[in-house]
Design a protein around this motif. Structure first.
Motif, PDB file in Angstrom:
ATOM      1  N   ALA A 279     -12.430  -0.830   0.739  1.00 49.81           N
ATOM      2  CA  ALA A 279     -11.897  -0.995   2.093  1.00 49.81           C
ATOM      3  C   ALA A 279     -10.391  -0.756   2.117  1.00 49.81           C
ATOM      4  O   ALA A 279      -9.862  -0.127   3.038  1.00 49.81           O
ATOM      5  N   SER A 280      -9.707  -1.236   1.102  1.00 44.27           N
ATOM      6  CA  SER A 280      -8.256  -1.052   1.020  1.00 44.27           C
ATOM      7  C   SER A 280      -7.894   0.421   0.864  1.00 44.27           C
ATOM      8  O   SER A 280      -6.969   0.932   1.512  1.00 44.27           O
ATOM      9  N   ALA A 281      -8.629   1.129  -0.011  1.00 43.27           N
ATOM     10  CA  ALA A 281      -8.360   2.554  -0.220  1.00 43.27           C
ATOM     11  C   ALA A 281      -8.593   3.349   1.059  1.00 43.27           C
ATOM     12  O   ALA A 281      -7.791   4.229   1.428  1.00 43.27           O
ATOM     13  N   ALA A 282      -9.697   3.048   1.749  1.00 43.44           N
ATOM     14  CA  ALA A 282      -9.997   3.735   3.002  1.00 43.44           C
ATOM     15  C   ALA A 282      -8.914   3.451   4.038  1.00 43.44           C
ATOM     16  O   ALA A 282      -8.426   4.363   4.725  1.00 43.44           O
ATOM     17  N   LEU A 283      -8.541   2.191   4.145  1.00 46.30           N
ATOM     18  CA  LEU A 283      -7.537   1.782   5.118  1.00 46.30           C
ATOM     19  C   LEU A 283      -6.209   2.512   4.887  1.00 46.30           C
ATOM     20  O   LEU A 283      -5.593   3.024   5.837  1.00 46.30           O
ATOM     21  N   ASP A 284      -5.788   2.584   3.640  1.00 45.91           N
ATOM     22  CA  ASP A 284      -4.527   3.265   3.326  1.00 45.91           C
ATOM     23  C   ASP A 284      -4.555   4.721   3.783  1.00 45.91           C
ATOM     24  O   ASP A 284      -3.583   5.241   4.333  1.00 45.91           O
ATOM     25  N   GLU A 285      -5.695   5.394   3.558  1.00 46.75           N
ATOM     26  CA  GLU A 285      -5.798   6.799   3.942  1.00 46.75           C
ATOM     27  C   GLU A 285      -5.864   6.963   5.455  1.00 46.75           C
ATOM     28  O   GLU A 285      -5.243   7.874   6.024  1.00 46.75           O
ATOM     29  N   PHE A 286      -6.584   6.077   6.132  1.00 49.10           N
ATOM     30  CA  PHE A 286      -6.643   6.136   7.594  1.00 49.10           C
ATOM     31  C   PHE A 286      -5.252   5.940   8.203  1.00 49.10           C
ATOM     32  O   PHE A 286      -4.868   6.643   9.143  1.00 49.10           O
ATOM     33  N   LEU A 287      -4.508   4.985   7.664  1.00 50.81           N
ATOM     34  CA  LEU A 287      -3.175   4.723   8.190  1.00 50.81           C
ATOM     35  C   LEU A 287      -2.233   5.890   7.899  1.00 50.81           C
ATOM     36  O   LEU A 287      -1.359   6.218   8.711  1.00 50.81           O
ATOM     37  N   ARG A 288      -2.416   6.527   6.753  1.00 52.97           N
ATOM     38  CA  ARG A 288      -1.563   7.664   6.393  1.00 52.97           C
ATOM     39  C   ARG A 288      -1.785   8.844   7.327  1.00 52.97           C
ATOM     40  O   ARG A 288      -0.835   9.493   7.770  1.00 52.97           O
ATOM     41  N   THR A 289      -3.059   9.119   7.636  1.00 56.82           N
ATOM     42  CA  THR A 289      -3.380  10.296   8.442  1.00 56.82           C
ATOM     43  C   THR A 289      -3.430  10.008   9.940  1.00 56.82           C
ATOM     44  O   THR A 289      -3.419  10.934  10.746  1.00 56.82           O
ATOM     45  N   GLY A 290      -3.524   8.733  10.291  1.00 52.04           N
ATOM     46  CA  GLY A 290      -3.676   8.385  11.704  1.00 52.04           C
ATOM     47  C   GLY A 290      -5.096   8.536  12.199  1.00 52.04           C
ATOM     48  O   GLY A 290      -5.352   8.482  13.409  1.00 52.04           O
TER      49      GLY A 290
ATOM     50  N   GLY B  30     -19.061  14.421  -6.380  1.00 48.65           N
ATOM     51  CA  GLY B  30     -19.341  13.149  -7.029  1.00 48.65           C
ATOM     52  C   GLY B  30     -18.223  12.720  -7.954  1.00 48.65           C
ATOM     53  O   GLY B  30     -17.640  13.550  -8.660  1.00 48.65           O
ATOM     54  N   ILE B  31     -17.915  11.436  -7.941  1.00 45.65           N
ATOM     55  CA  ILE B  31     -16.946  10.836  -8.848  1.00 45.65           C
ATOM     56  C   ILE B  31     -17.694   9.790  -9.671  1.00 45.65           C
ATOM     57  O   ILE B  31     -18.300   8.869  -9.105  1.00 45.65           O
ATOM     58  N   VAL B  32     -17.673   9.935 -10.979  1.00 37.90           N
ATOM     59  CA  VAL B  32     -18.352   8.974 -11.841  1.00 37.90           C
ATOM     60  C   VAL B  32     -17.360   7.902 -12.263  1.00 37.90           C
ATOM     61  O   VAL B  32     -16.312   8.201 -12.842  1.00 37.90           O
ATOM     62  N   GLY B  33     -17.684   6.650 -11.939  1.00 33.16           N
ATOM     63  CA  GLY B  33     -16.800   5.553 -12.305  1.00 33.16           C
ATOM     64  C   GLY B  33     -17.076   4.308 -11.496  1.00 33.16           C
ATOM     65  O   GLY B  33     -17.963   4.281 -10.634  1.00 33.16           O
ATOM     66  N   ASP B  34     -16.310   3.271 -11.772  1.00 35.08           N
ATOM     67  CA  ASP B  34     -16.434   1.970 -11.120  1.00 35.08           C
ATOM     68  C   ASP B  34     -15.765   2.021  -9.750  1.00 35.08           C
ATOM     69  O   ASP B  34     -14.575   2.346  -9.640  1.00 35.08           O
ATOM     70  N   ALA B  35     -16.516   1.674  -8.714  1.00 34.75           N
ATOM     71  CA  ALA B  35     -15.995   1.727  -7.348  1.00 34.75           C
ATOM     72  C   ALA B  35     -14.914   0.686  -7.084  1.00 34.75           C
ATOM     73  O   ALA B  35     -14.287   0.698  -6.020  1.00 34.75           O
ATOM     74  N   GLY B  36     -14.689  -0.214  -8.042  1.00 33.11           N
ATOM     75  CA  GLY B  36     -13.615  -1.187  -7.894  1.00 33.11           C
ATOM     76  C   GLY B  36     -12.354  -0.805  -8.641  1.00 33.11           C
ATOM     77  O   GLY B  36     -11.368  -1.536  -8.625  1.00 33.11           O
ATOM     78  N   ASP B  37     -12.365   0.364  -9.298  1.00 34.99           N
ATOM     79  CA  ASP B  37     -11.237   0.816 -10.112  1.00 34.99           C
ATOM     80  C   ASP B  37     -10.292   1.683  -9.283  1.00 34.99           C
ATOM     81  O   ASP B  37     -10.717   2.651  -8.646  1.00 34.99           O
ATOM     82  N   ALA B  38      -9.007   1.366  -9.308  1.00 32.26           N
ATOM     83  CA  ALA B  38      -8.020   2.052  -8.476  1.00 32.26           C
ATOM     84  C   ALA B  38      -7.949   3.541  -8.765  1.00 32.26           C
ATOM     85  O   ALA B  38      -7.810   4.370  -7.845  1.00 32.26           O
ATOM     86  N   GLU B  39      -8.031   3.927 -10.036  1.00 25.35           N
ATOM     87  CA  GLU B  39      -7.948   5.348 -10.384  1.00 25.35           C
ATOM     88  C   GLU B  39      -9.167   6.114  -9.882  1.00 25.35           C
ATOM     89  O   GLU B  39      -9.050   7.260  -9.436  1.00 25.35           O
ATOM     90  N   VAL B  40     -10.310   5.493  -9.958  1.00 24.42           N
ATOM     91  CA  VAL B  40     -11.538   6.118  -9.452  1.00 24.42           C
ATOM     92  C   VAL B  40     -11.447   6.313  -7.939  1.00 24.42           C
ATOM     93  O   VAL B  40     -11.792   7.375  -7.405  1.00 24.42           O
ATOM     94  N   LEU B  41     -10.960   5.306  -7.256  1.00 25.10           N
ATOM     95  CA  LEU B  41     -10.820   5.388  -5.804  1.00 25.10           C
ATOM     96  C   LEU B  41      -9.809   6.457  -5.418  1.00 25.10           C
ATOM     97  O   LEU B  41      -9.998   7.197  -4.440  1.00 25.10           O
ATOM     98  N   SER B  42      -8.720   6.553  -6.158  1.00 27.79           N
ATOM     99  CA  SER B  42      -7.710   7.582  -5.900  1.00 27.79           C
ATOM    100  C   SER B  42      -8.293   8.974  -6.062  1.00 27.79           C
ATOM    101  O   SER B  42      -8.023   9.880  -5.257  1.00 27.79           O
ATOM    102  N   ALA B  43      -9.122   9.148  -7.091  1.00 30.83           N
ATOM    103  CA  ALA B  43      -9.766  10.444  -7.309  1.00 30.83           C
ATOM    104  C   ALA B  43     -10.702  10.788  -6.151  1.00 30.83           C
ATOM    105  O   ALA B  43     -10.798  11.953  -5.730  1.00 30.83           O
TER     106      ALA B  43
END
Length: 260
Positions: free
Chosen positions: A118-129, A56-69
């Motif tokens: 969606a952006s965070a997920a997309l970046d990771e999908f593109l990174r890993t293929g 679990g990650i506690v934080g705002d799902a719209g926050d870049a640092e939270v998404l990175s974690a």
């Protein structure tokens, strides 16, 4: 080469629909990372003989640092394959009272976590293929507005537009994007609202809910979870850009004073 465990991020999953989605994914054997402003204490028991499968990650799902974690946590559990944008804000407003700035603030609060996720997920999908899957949670209100809830209807309509646009833009990369449009679902929030009504008002609401949904009842969170699990899975490998109603027929029904 050993295949890594599939991991999904689910936002807004300390309870309600999000929790049901996360629990369904865990039951399937996949890993889950939950993002929520409230702790997801139920995840403490999400483990297997092979080690932890949930975090679990506690934080705002719209926050870049939270998404990175959340992305980092997903990498520790396995490989990110799915992302569910479920986090929601429920704030009603009249345009003539709140003004454009007030309404846009609410729209942003509802829409930002989905776009950012969606952006965070997309970046990771593109990174890993990875041939990843994104599921956005929308509402029947995206197509049929409810009086007084203008910001919510605007944001959910935008989420459905985002879903279709991402499906077109990133389908060629093997990344699927779909949405579920929910009717009334029984959650803790729904139950609290019903329990706060007097006997007559509660009976009237139950009749209205039954009338609005051709199946004659509100949905259960587990029913949403089953649909989302399907959309994330390989069983839905050719489903892309769909907005699937999970509403007991509510969006299909045309209410009319002359109905028989």
């Amino acid at each position: 080469m050993e295949q890594r465990r599939a991991v999904h991020v689910v936002t807004g999953a300390s309870g309600g629909v999000g929790r049901s989605i996360a629990e369904a994914l865990l039951r399937s054997g996949d890993g889950v990372v939950v993002i929520d402003v409230a702790p997801a204490g139920w995840l403490d028991h999400a483990a297997s003989d092979g080690g932890p499968r949930g975090a679990g990650i506690v934080g705002d799902a719209g926050d870049a640092e939270v998404l990175s974690a959340a992305i980092e946590q997903a990498r520790e559990l396995g490989e990110l394959r799915g992302w569910v944008n479920n986090a929601a804000v429920f704030r009603d407003a009249w345009l003539h009272e709140a003004g454009s700035a007030g309404v846009l603030d609410i729209v942003d609060a509802i829409l930002r976590p989905t776009v950012a996720g969606a952006s965070a997920a997309l970046d990771e999908f593109l990174r890993t293929g990875a041939r990843g899957s994104i599921v956005n949670v929308s509402s029947h209100q995206a197509q049929r507005a409810v009086r007084g809830a203008l910001p919510y209807a605007v944001a959910k309509a935008a989420i459905e537009g985002l879903t279709r646009a991402m499906a077109v833009d990133y389908g060629p990369r093997g990344i699927r994007t779909n949405a579920v449009a929910l009717g009334s679902i029984v959650t803790e929030r729904y139950v609290r609202h019903v329990e706060g009504l007097d006997v007559a008002s509660r009976a009237a609401m139950e009749r209205q809910i039954a009338h609005l949904h051709p199946l004659g009842r509100p949905g259960e969170a587990e029913e949403v979870a089953n649909t989302v699990s399907f959309l994330l899975s390989d069983a839905a490998s050719f489903v892309n850009g769909a907005v699937l109603p999970v509403d007991g027929g509510r969006a299909a029904q045309g209410l009319d004073p002359e109905e028989r």
